[in-house]
Scaffold this motif. Structure first.
Motif, mmCIF file in Angstrom:
data_model
loop_
_atom_site.group_PDB
_atom_site.id
_atom_site.type_symbol
_atom_site.label_atom_id
_atom_site.label_comp_id
_atom_site.label_asym_id
_atom_site.label_seq_id
_atom_site.Cartn_x
_atom_site.Cartn_y
_atom_site.Cartn_z
ATOM 1 N N LYS A 95 51.468 -1.686 44.593
ATOM 2 C CA LYS A 95 50.033 -2.140 44.747
ATOM 3 C C LYS A 95 49.230 -1.861 43.606
ATOM 4 C CE LYS A 95 46.742 -3.902 48.062
ATOM 5 N NZ LYS A 95 46.382 -3.857 49.605
ATOM 6 N N ILE A 96 49.220 -0.242 43.563
ATOM 7 C CA ILE A 96 48.506 0.142 42.181
ATOM 8 C C ILE A 96 48.933 -0.224 40.983
ATOM 9 C CG2 ILE A 96 48.039 2.298 40.889
ATOM 10 C CD1 ILE A 96 46.350 2.100 43.685
ATOM 11 N N THR A 98 39.929 5.257 35.980
ATOM 12 C CA THR A 98 40.347 5.048 37.339
ATOM 13 C C THR A 98 40.950 6.389 37.823
ATOM 14 O OG1 THR A 98 40.755 2.853 36.836
ATOM 15 C CG2 THR A 98 42.050 3.823 38.886
ATOM 16 N N ASN A 147 36.942 2.441 46.531
ATOM 17 C CA ASN A 147 38.059 1.758 47.290
ATOM 18 C C ASN A 147 38.917 2.506 48.196
ATOM 19 O OD1 ASN A 147 37.109 -1.128 46.723
ATOM 20 N ND2 ASN A 147 37.576 -0.140 44.615
ATOM 21 N N GLU A 195 50.413 -3.042 40.339
ATOM 22 C CA GLU A 195 50.007 -4.556 39.962
ATOM 23 C C GLU A 195 48.434 -4.664 39.928
ATOM 24 O OE1 GLU A 195 50.524 -8.441 42.649
ATOM 25 O OE2 GLU A 195 51.147 -6.882 43.681
ATOM 26 N N GLU A 196 47.643 -3.950 40.745
ATOM 27 C CA GLU A 196 46.359 -4.233 40.609
ATOM 28 C C GLU A 196 45.592 -3.560 39.587
ATOM 29 O OE1 GLU A 196 44.879 -3.555 44.364
ATOM 30 O OE2 GLU A 196 46.021 -5.300 45.395
ATOM 31 N N GLU A 197 45.852 -2.300 39.175
ATOM 32 C CA GLU A 197 45.185 -1.644 38.363
ATOM 33 C C GLU A 197 45.783 -1.533 36.699
ATOM 34 O OE1 GLU A 197 42.422 -0.231 39.260
ATOM 35 O OE2 GLU A 197 42.687 -0.770 41.437
ATOM 36 N N GLU A 198 44.873 -1.732 35.833
ATOM 37 C CA GLU A 198 45.467 -1.669 34.542
ATOM 38 C C GLU A 198 45.634 -0.353 34.075
ATOM 39 O OE1 GLU A 198 43.740 -3.280 30.076
ATOM 40 O OE2 GLU A 198 42.753 -3.601 31.958
ATOM 41 N N ARG A 224 42.509 2.615 50.274
ATOM 42 C CA ARG A 224 43.746 2.093 50.314
ATOM 43 C C ARG A 224 44.704 3.117 51.412
ATOM 44 N NH1 ARG A 224 41.432 -1.214 48.033
ATOM 45 N NH2 ARG A 224 41.922 -2.281 46.040
ATOM 46 N N LYS A 278 52.333 4.531 34.351
ATOM 47 C CA LYS A 278 51.124 4.053 34.406
ATOM 48 C C LYS A 278 50.159 5.075 33.815
ATOM 49 C CE LYS A 278 49.906 0.356 36.053
ATOM 50 N NZ LYS A 278 49.299 -0.913 35.763
#
Length: 228
Positions: free
Chosen positions: A110-111, A40, A92, A113-116, A94, A160
């Motif tokens: 948001k990142i 990612t 995508n 929360e949404e991205e592993e 954002r 992260k």
């Protein structure tokens, strides 16, 4: 026949020299064929210019690409272009406004929360030679967007990135940092006559210094500043 030999030879030498000079100045083409399936990547300011070309190339290599831009209409259009050209549907858009600390925090939340995983952060977005504008939070616009916005974004995503190691943080700098001077007593140009060029150089020097210090502190995360 012989009278054409010397001019042809000189012309060939000139053309060859021009090609070599172009490669020297531009740095040549990247020889790596590495792919990044499953990785990612976030690229700020990716709707145009260097940011879009970076996102395009990484999308070709199979990455999950997140375009982070202030103007969502342009960002969505860029993402659509890249998906069409690369046939990579993991591209995508954002919203991220680096002139707003609120927007940066919302984007990072948001990142997270949404991205592993987040394997690469490319801090590319920048403004240059602006009038004496300020960000939403009162910072001089070039320092605010080029350095402070990315500083906050990077730190919010740092856990992260560490969890995704080996990972990378790439900060787009400029040769202009050489002429930079950071005035810690007047970062926002409130006491001096505003110099748009000097303000830009200050912001890019801040990017380089941030990169060097972050690189010194981190393990498992490659941190680099790049002059395109």
């Amino acid at each position: 026949m012989n009278r054409y030999l010397v001019p042809a030879s000189l012309l060939g030498t000139a053309v060859g020299g021009a090609v070599l000079f172009k490669d020297y100045v531009s740095g040549g083409a990247c020889p790596s064929k590495a792919t990044i399936q499953g990785k990612t990547v976030i690229v700020t300011g990716a709707n145009t210019g260097i940011g879009k070309q970076t996102a395009l190339e990484l999308a070709r290599r199979g990455g999950n690409i997140i375009l982070a831009c202030r103007d969502m209409e342009k960002c969505e259009a860029a993402a659509k272009d890249i998906r069409r050209e690369t046939l990579n549907h993991c591209v995508n858009a954002r919203r991220l406004d680096l002139a707003s600390l609120k927007s940066i925090r919302e984007f990072a939340a948001k990142i997270i929360e949404e991205e592993e995983r987040v394997h690469v952060l490319v801090n590319n977005a920048a403004v240059m030679r602006c009038p004496h504008w300020t960000t939403e939070d009162g910072f001089e616009i070039q320092l605010g967007v080029n350095h402070l916005g990315h500083f906050l974004l990077t730190n919010l995503l740092l856990d992260k990135l560490k969890a995704s190691a080996p990972s990378r943080i790439i900060n787009l700098s400029s040769l202009a940092h050489i002429a930079g001077h950071i005035d810690f007593d007047d970062l926002n140009w409130e006491k001096r006559k505003y110099d748009t060029k000097a303000a830009y150089c200050q912001s890019k020097l801040a990017v380089v210094l941030f990169t060097k210090e972050l690189s010194r502190r981190l393990q498992g995360v490659c941190v680099a500043s790049v002059f395109p």
